[in-house]
Motif scaffolding. Structure first.
Motif, PDB file in Angstrom:
ATOM      1  N   LEU A 115      -5.836  35.633   3.819  1.00  0.00           N
ATOM      2  CA  LEU A 115      -6.538  35.881   2.553  1.00  0.00           C
ATOM      3  C   LEU A 115      -7.462  37.082   2.700  1.00  0.00           C
ATOM      4  CD1 LEU A 115      -7.616  34.852  -0.315  1.00  0.00           C
ATOM      5  CD2 LEU A 115      -9.254  33.462   0.981  1.00  0.00           C
ATOM      6  N   VAL A 116      -7.537  37.908   1.640  1.00  0.00           N
ATOM      7  CA  VAL A 116      -8.529  38.984   1.595  1.00  0.00           C
ATOM      8  C   VAL A 116      -9.452  38.728   0.416  1.00  0.00           C
ATOM      9  CG1 VAL A 116      -8.933  41.483   1.462  1.00  0.00           C
ATOM     10  CG2 VAL A 116      -6.767  40.632   2.387  1.00  0.00           C
ATOM     11  N   VAL A 160      -2.848  37.214   0.271  1.00  0.00           N
ATOM     12  CA  VAL A 160      -3.226  37.369  -1.112  1.00  0.00           C
ATOM     13  C   VAL A 160      -4.649  37.929  -1.159  1.00  0.00           C
ATOM     14  CG1 VAL A 160      -3.982  34.962  -1.292  1.00  0.00           C
ATOM     15  CG2 VAL A 160      -3.368  36.179  -3.353  1.00  0.00           C
ATOM     16  N   LEU A 161      -4.920  38.660  -2.239  1.00  0.00           N
ATOM     17  CA  LEU A 161      -6.233  39.308  -2.389  1.00  0.00           C
ATOM     18  C   LEU A 161      -6.939  38.775  -3.630  1.00  0.00           C
ATOM     19  CD1 LEU A 161      -8.284  41.775  -2.031  1.00  0.00           C
ATOM     20  CD2 LEU A 161      -6.666  43.105  -3.397  1.00  0.00           C
ATOM     21  N   VAL A 162      -8.190  38.407  -3.505  1.00  0.00           N
ATOM     22  CA  VAL A 162      -9.025  38.146  -4.683  1.00  0.00           C
ATOM     23  C   VAL A 162     -10.155  39.160  -4.626  1.00  0.00           C
ATOM     24  CG1 VAL A 162     -10.402  36.472  -5.963  1.00  0.00           C
ATOM     25  CG2 VAL A 162      -8.428  35.692  -4.631  1.00  0.00           C
ATOM     26  N   ALA A 207     -13.967  31.221  -0.377  1.00  0.00           N
ATOM     27  CA  ALA A 207     -13.772  31.186   1.075  1.00  0.00           C
ATOM     28  C   ALA A 207     -13.870  29.755   1.585  1.00  0.00           C
ATOM     29  CB  ALA A 207     -14.818  32.061   1.768  1.00  0.00           C
ATOM     30  N   SER A 208     -14.903  29.019   1.184  1.00  0.00           N
ATOM     31  CA  SER A 208     -15.047  27.697   1.800  1.00  0.00           C
ATOM     32  C   SER A 208     -13.944  26.754   1.321  1.00  0.00           C
ATOM     33  CB  SER A 208     -16.454  27.123   1.607  1.00  0.00           C
ATOM     34  OG  SER A 208     -16.782  27.130   0.264  1.00  0.00           O
ATOM     35  N   ARG A 247      -6.792  33.194   8.508  1.00  0.00           N
ATOM     36  CA  ARG A 247      -6.993  34.628   8.753  1.00  0.00           C
ATOM     37  C   ARG A 247      -7.635  35.206   7.500  1.00  0.00           C
ATOM     38  NH1 ARG A 247      -1.197  36.471   9.389  1.00  0.00           N
ATOM     39  NH2 ARG A 247      -0.753  34.606   8.182  1.00  0.00           N
ATOM     40  N   LEU A 248      -8.864  35.650   7.641  1.00  0.00           N
ATOM     41  CA  LEU A 248      -9.634  36.049   6.462  1.00  0.00           C
ATOM     42  C   LEU A 248     -10.272  37.418   6.670  1.00  0.00           C
ATOM     43  CD1 LEU A 248     -11.059  35.346   3.731  1.00  0.00           C
ATOM     44  CD2 LEU A 248     -12.827  34.185   5.063  1.00  0.00           C
ATOM     45  N   ILE A 249     -10.057  38.302   5.690  1.00  0.00           N
ATOM     46  CA  ILE A 249     -10.748  39.596   5.691  1.00  0.00           C
ATOM     47  C   ILE A 249     -11.736  39.583   4.529  1.00  0.00           C
ATOM     48  CG2 ILE A 249     -10.505  42.095   5.380  1.00  0.00           C
ATOM     49  CD1 ILE A 249      -7.605  41.844   6.343  1.00  0.00           C
ATOM     50  N   VAL A 250     -12.962  40.029   4.774  1.00  0.00           N
ATOM     51  CA  VAL A 250     -13.921  40.173   3.684  1.00  0.00           C
ATOM     52  C   VAL A 250     -14.365  41.623   3.633  1.00  0.00           C
ATOM     53  CG1 VAL A 250     -16.017  39.289   2.597  1.00  0.00           C
ATOM     54  CG2 VAL A 250     -14.763  37.835   4.202  1.00  0.00           C
ATOM     55  N   ALA A 251     -14.319  42.223   2.439  1.00  0.00           N
ATOM     56  CA  ALA A 251     -14.772  43.609   2.283  1.00  0.00           C
ATOM     57  C   ALA A 251     -16.104  43.628   1.554  1.00  0.00           C
ATOM     58  CB  ALA A 251     -13.731  44.416   1.517  1.00  0.00           C
ATOM     59  N   GLY A 252     -17.055  44.356   2.140  1.00  0.00           N
ATOM     60  CA  GLY A 252     -18.391  44.480   1.557  1.00  0.00           C
ATOM     61  C   GLY A 252     -19.429  43.855   2.469  1.00  0.00           C
ATOM     62  N   GLY A 253     -20.517  44.582   2.714  1.00  0.00           N
ATOM     63  CA  GLY A 253     -21.577  44.085   3.599  1.00  0.00           C
ATOM     64  C   GLY A 253     -22.246  42.845   3.029  1.00  0.00           C
TER      65      GLY A 253
END
Ligand code: ADP
Length: 458
Positions: free
Chosen positions: A282-283, A337-339, A372-373, A382-388
């Motif tokens: 997931l992204v 998949v991207l949200v 996410a939770s 497998r998780l990617i998070v974009a943004g600080g």
């Protein structure tokens, strides 16, 4: 087993940046978020980086948190302590670099004196490094490969002095003076000295002697020139046995080779090895930075995505539920998949005009945390998070407290793994990549999953 390096970083992405460099230089490394419980012991690592949020908070809070981190790292047996801050020396006249460095030195001096009293052998051994025992530290912010260099105590960003680099407009800590001796001089009552390039070019021993001479004069803080990797290597050689060093992640890159020379660190063939990843991919993206927008477009040309709209989130739960059902359906066969809430500046402005800047951000961050939770609880591994900020929201929603640092995906962004009892397969850690806004190449979201070794089918 005792750790070699214990680092205290003044923000989350800075901590990851240092941890990533330590792994690349051959250390097995874990990043912890905040100061762990005193009983926590971390196994099979050479370095631990404690990520604090102490860059812009009031100086007394930064001092208290940093001292708590120091105590915990000392209890883990850290041979050397490293106070990590930004390579642009982000601070104000009120701190926090000076006050934190002073407090750490004072605490080290106090613990060292106690240790000296403890046994005669300890006392004899300690005299060898007594010159440095809590009486002096170095300041090495430079990160030459990223264009941050220091000459005659002046910090440059590329070919500009710090105060002409854009940093003079920083909203929290405008840097209006490039002379770090002067900048630090306003943050500490103690004298500040300089280790300048003409000394560094004479090598590690000469630099060490220079530091000793300054210490004999009572100079507590020494700003160090650094033009390139060779200077970093010289500095690392000169300060390897100093109880506390401070600086950016460039120094972190140079120290491990010295630890090996001193026999403190074994050669590790694969310091960034993680256990094989498992679970669906997931992204989540809450970053509206230009690099992220390009990464979102690139991903959407290949894989499905759901656009989160802050205005729709403000109307109730239905929009979030729609995002969840969309993601669940695509995750059933593993994803990716991207949200994403990522949007161009005009759409962001429109949402902010309607909801207010803060509320628009909060709605997005809360939604990303909830996604996410819920989805990690249902099998995402497998998780990617974009943004600080978005990463901060997700990490706290998941209850992540520590991450083992793996291989770098793109400069500054490694894969990590977090033990997470909430996962459906609680034996397997969650693989997590946290990317701040402008990091990563165009294909980051797709390539990151390609380079992550997986074990069992998802
Ligand atoms: P970056 O690392 O790119 O700065 P951050 O996650 O730190 O990304 O910051 C982006 C901020 O913008 C977050 O607070 C996020 O919630 C907010 N945001 C994301 N999408 C939107 C949107 N479409 N409209 C308004 N605010 C948004």
């Amino acid at each position: 087993m005792a750790i070699v390096l214990g680092a205290i970083a003044d923000d989350f992405t800075g901590a990851t940046d240092l941890a990533n460099n330590l792994v690349r230089a051959g250390m097995r490394c874990v990043q912890v978020i905040g100061v762990p419980d005193p009983a926590t012991v971390i196994e099979d690592v050479d370095a631990v980086v404690v990520a604090l949020k102490s860059r812009a908070c009031p100086a007394d809070e930064a001092v208290a948190d940093s001292l708590a981190a120091l105590d915990w790292l000392q209890a883990q047996g850290a041979r050397q302590l490293f106070f990590k801050y930004c390579s642009t020396f982000d601070s104000t006249d009120a701190g926090n670099i000076g006050p934190v460095a002073d407090a750490l030195l004072e605490r080290l001096r106090a613990t060292e004196t106690e240790r000296l009293r403890a046994t005669e052998t300890e006392r004899l051994r300690a005299t060898v490094t007594e010159r440095l025992g809590g009486s002096q530290t170095v300041m090495v912010p430079a990160f030459p490969i990223n264009g941050r260099t220091v000459y005659q105590g002046h910090l440059f960003v590329g070919d500009r002095l710090l105060n002409d680099s854009g940093m003079q407009h920083h909203p929290l800590n405008p840097m209006r003076d490039a002379d770090l001796v002067r900048v630090l001089g306003r943050q500490t009552p103690h004298p500040v000295g300089l280790a300048a390039r003409p000394t560094l070019v004479q090598g590690g021993d000469a630099t060490r002697r220079h530091l000793q001479a300054l210490a004999a004069e009572g100079i507590r803080h020494v700003i160090c020139d650094t033009l390139d990797e060779d200077d970093l290597a010289v500095l690392a050689e000169a300060v390897v046995d100093m109880p506390l060093v401070t600086g950016g992640s460039g120094l972190g890159q140079a120290l491990p080779a010295q630890y090996r020379r001193w026999g403190w660190l074994d050669e590790v063939t694969d310091p960034g090895r993680l256990v094989p990843a498992s679970g669906a991919a997931l992204v989540l993206s809450g970053s509206c930075s230009r690099a992220t927008l390009g990464q979102v477009d690139h991903f959407l040309e290949r894989h499905p995505g759901f656009a989160l709209e802050p205005l729709a989130l403000a109307e109730g739960d239905a929009h979030l539920q729609a995002a969840l059902s969309f993601a669940r359906e695509r995750l059933a066969d593993g994803g990716p998949v991207l949200v994403y809430a990522s949007a161009d500046p005009e759409r962001v402005k429109a949402a902010q005009a309607a909801l207010g800047v803060e509320r628009a951000g909060q709605l997005v961050e809360a939604a990303l945390g909830e996604l996410a939770s819920t989805l990690v609880g249902e099998g995402v591994g497998r998780l990617i998070v974009a943004g600080g900020e978005s990463s901060g929201a997700v990490v706290s929603a998941l209850g992540v407290t520590m991450m083992r640092i793996g291989e770098q995906i793109d400069p500054g962004v490694p894969w990590t793994q977090a033990p997470l009892p909430g996962r459906s397969d609680s034996n397997a850690p969650l693989s997590l990549a946290l990317k701040s806004g402008n990091f990563g190449g165009k294909d980051f979201f797709t390539r990151a999953f390609d380079v992550l070794p997986t074990g069992r089918p998802s």
